[in-house]
Design a protein around this motif. Sequence first.
Motif, mmCIF file in Angstrom:
data_model
loop_
_atom_site.group_PDB
_atom_site.id
_atom_site.type_symbol
_atom_site.label_atom_id
_atom_site.label_comp_id
_atom_site.label_asym_id
_atom_site.label_seq_id
_atom_site.Cartn_x
_atom_site.Cartn_y
_atom_site.Cartn_z
ATOM 1 N N ALA A 209 -6.983 7.792 -0.738
ATOM 2 C CA ALA A 209 -6.405 8.910 -1.498
ATOM 3 C C ALA A 209 -7.391 10.080 -1.568
ATOM 4 O O ALA A 209 -8.599 9.886 -1.603
ATOM 5 C CB ALA A 209 -6.053 8.445 -2.902
ATOM 6 N N TYR B 11 -6.650 3.459 -4.531
ATOM 7 C CA TYR B 11 -6.244 3.814 -3.160
ATOM 8 C C TYR B 11 -7.417 4.473 -2.447
ATOM 9 O O TYR B 11 -7.653 5.682 -2.618
ATOM 10 C CB TYR B 11 -5.006 4.732 -3.198
ATOM 11 N N ARG C 232 5.099 2.926 -4.153
ATOM 12 C CA ARG C 232 4.770 3.238 -5.554
ATOM 13 C C ARG C 232 6.061 3.205 -6.350
ATOM 14 O O ARG C 232 7.149 3.378 -5.775
ATOM 15 C CB ARG C 232 4.137 4.627 -5.688
ATOM 16 N N GLY D 27 -2.218 8.617 -3.375
ATOM 17 C CA GLY D 27 -2.319 7.722 -2.220
ATOM 18 C C GLY D 27 -1.241 7.988 -1.186
ATOM 19 O O GLY D 27 -1.047 7.171 -0.280
ATOM 20 N N LEU E 176 0.806 -1.233 0.000
ATOM 21 C CA LEU E 176 0.000 0.000 0.000
ATOM 22 C C LEU E 176 0.838 1.282 0.000
ATOM 23 O O LEU E 176 0.572 2.192 -0.788
ATOM 24 C CB LEU E 176 -0.979 -0.030 1.186
#
Lengths: 252, 459
Positions: A109, A106, A81, A150, A78
């Motif tokens: 987000a 997400y 990225r 996110g 999670l």
Amino acid sequence: MGTPVLAIENLTKEFDEIRALDGISLSLNRGEILGLVGPNGSGKTTTMKLILGLIRPASGSISINGLSLRENFERAILPVRGIVETPKFYPYLSALDNLKITFRMYPTADWKNVEHFIEVFGLTKRIKDHVSQYSMGMKQRLALCNAMIGSPEILLLDEPTNGLDVDAVLEFRDLIHTINKENGVSVIFSSHILSEIERICTRAAVINRGKIVADYSFTDRTSQPEAKSKDSFEDEYIRLSKTTGGINEEPV
Amino acid sequence: MKSLCKNELVKIFKRPLFLGIASLIIVLCCIYAFLHVQQNDYSEETHSNWKVELASEISRLQDEMDQPNFDRSNILGYMIDIEIKQYKLDHDIAPDDWRQLLVSQLILLRFDEESNGGQESSAAREIERIILENDFKANCDLEEKAIREEMAFYEENSYGYQNARLNIELLDLKRVYFTGTPEDAWRREILIELQSKKSALLGHEFFGANPEYHLMPNEIESLETTIQEMLYRIQHDLPKEPVNSFSGYLSAVFSVRVILTLSVVLISSLCVSNEFTYGTIQNLLSFPYRRFKVLSAKIVSILLCGIGLHVIFYISAAAAGAVAYGKYPAQAVISLNGSIFSMDFLLYFLVLCAFSLIETIAYSILSVFLSLLIKTPAISLILVTVPILISRPVLRYLSVQFRIRQLIFVPFASFDFSQFFTSDTIISGLTLSTSVIMYITSVGILLLLSFLLFAKKDY
């Protein structure tokens, strides 16, 4: 700094009986920009892909914020990225639609945050254009904007300046520093350009033939004025090359 | 999972291709309807003009007779022809009237008696009475009498005897279900068709060794089912609409389903393989969702896309048909697993669309599997398109020519359930239950392989 957000232990990976990674152990501390440097085929991209869950390790473990990537993939990945190799988008969709696709992934987000990054990365004017009409530099900025959705804690950038012109490279460096300082994002930045690593990163790990052969801290160096004046990272790399029997130039 | 599905749907619906396919389906339904209506207008015009045509035919024959170079040896034939046509005109006997044959018999009988110098016989009087009183039952009695006289010449197990017995059976049916009125013309048409189908079966029974009469097992199955359907229609007062009607249009437009299947297969192939060609698979797999969910979302969205296109097709076809014909279609008669029943035609069409969707899903999952395996949209698409287009005729040919019973285990034979509803099974002996088992097994295996491939591969 101090608390590792990412810990890799004894990671190995083989492709068709060729060992791409040979027991790599690495950690990334909070707020750090870690440079992953090595020649082509040394295992930089493989490491990035393993952290993102795109490929499976033969052995070893990856944990993110103490969570095992193998056992708790959805929770562990999670805050991570990444941009591996070149930025990739759906060319028939607009930049905005591409960002919305990531945004939906997400649940926590905030769209206002996305709008902020669209502005920061200078994409506002052409956000409704199809990605196929974007230049490489624009795509790179869009990829960074996309990666910031996110509010990630770890950003993986695999040779992100490849294909960019000089102005775009300078702009990109500034963006990385902005993200790191203003948003507290820890970054792993891979490259085979030593000067780039030196300018962007706070620490560098040298990878060769699937092994980490050196871990070089720029902050340590700056704390030792003598070392700073005498040895650049490039000198260190050359010295390392001599002592370890040469840096492999052939892809694994 | 919901967000993953939403993303996949955005990726599908925002493709210009999807809009193009949806528009193509609507346009095709409208073109089919337009062409059917044109056909309909033409046949109605022909039917209503029969009197004008008959009158002009009579005057043409008379003109030919008045020509100086007219061959006088043909005069009797011309006179009989004119007399028959005039009689039909005078007594309003339309081309689809059951008395057509009787008129010819009557006129021939009269000419015969006149040339022999005799007076009108009781037979001629009886035929004329039947014509004028439209006494269909009396005609049946006459026909039966003639048939029974003929039967006396045959042995009981001979073709002639059995054929005569068949004709008597049909006469009994005619007595029960046909009144001789114009409104009843559809029953007579069905009974005539029934007779020809039964004769074909009888011909095969007696002269099966002769290629002219030989029937393949699937042809026999089809004939037997059609006979059952025809009897059901007559017994339950369900007229069969002509080809150029709302129901005929819906039956014809159903062939568009091939385009539907190919479109959904194309979309599912692009949906998977474009992730590889664009390189977006790396973004997709680095999202906080397990691969199982990612692929499930893709399959669910392909399924929703298939449903969407089928709904567009159903609504377009029904709307175009309703506008073109302006009335509700007749009931459909269905033969399934040996039982016959009727169903509202629009509901029947909906069921056919649902079967088309089921077939489309199977091919789409095959397409997903091949796209995961090959990653090149063009190749995976070709590999799926080939069985869609040729599996049906090839399997049918193999089944008929070589009678290979094991063909029922070829998955492609079981993907299309509409074959059981339209009495047109691809392989002789293939039952609905076998087909369901084969479908579930093959689709299940394809899904399992797709998930395994997607979960285990490095990207």
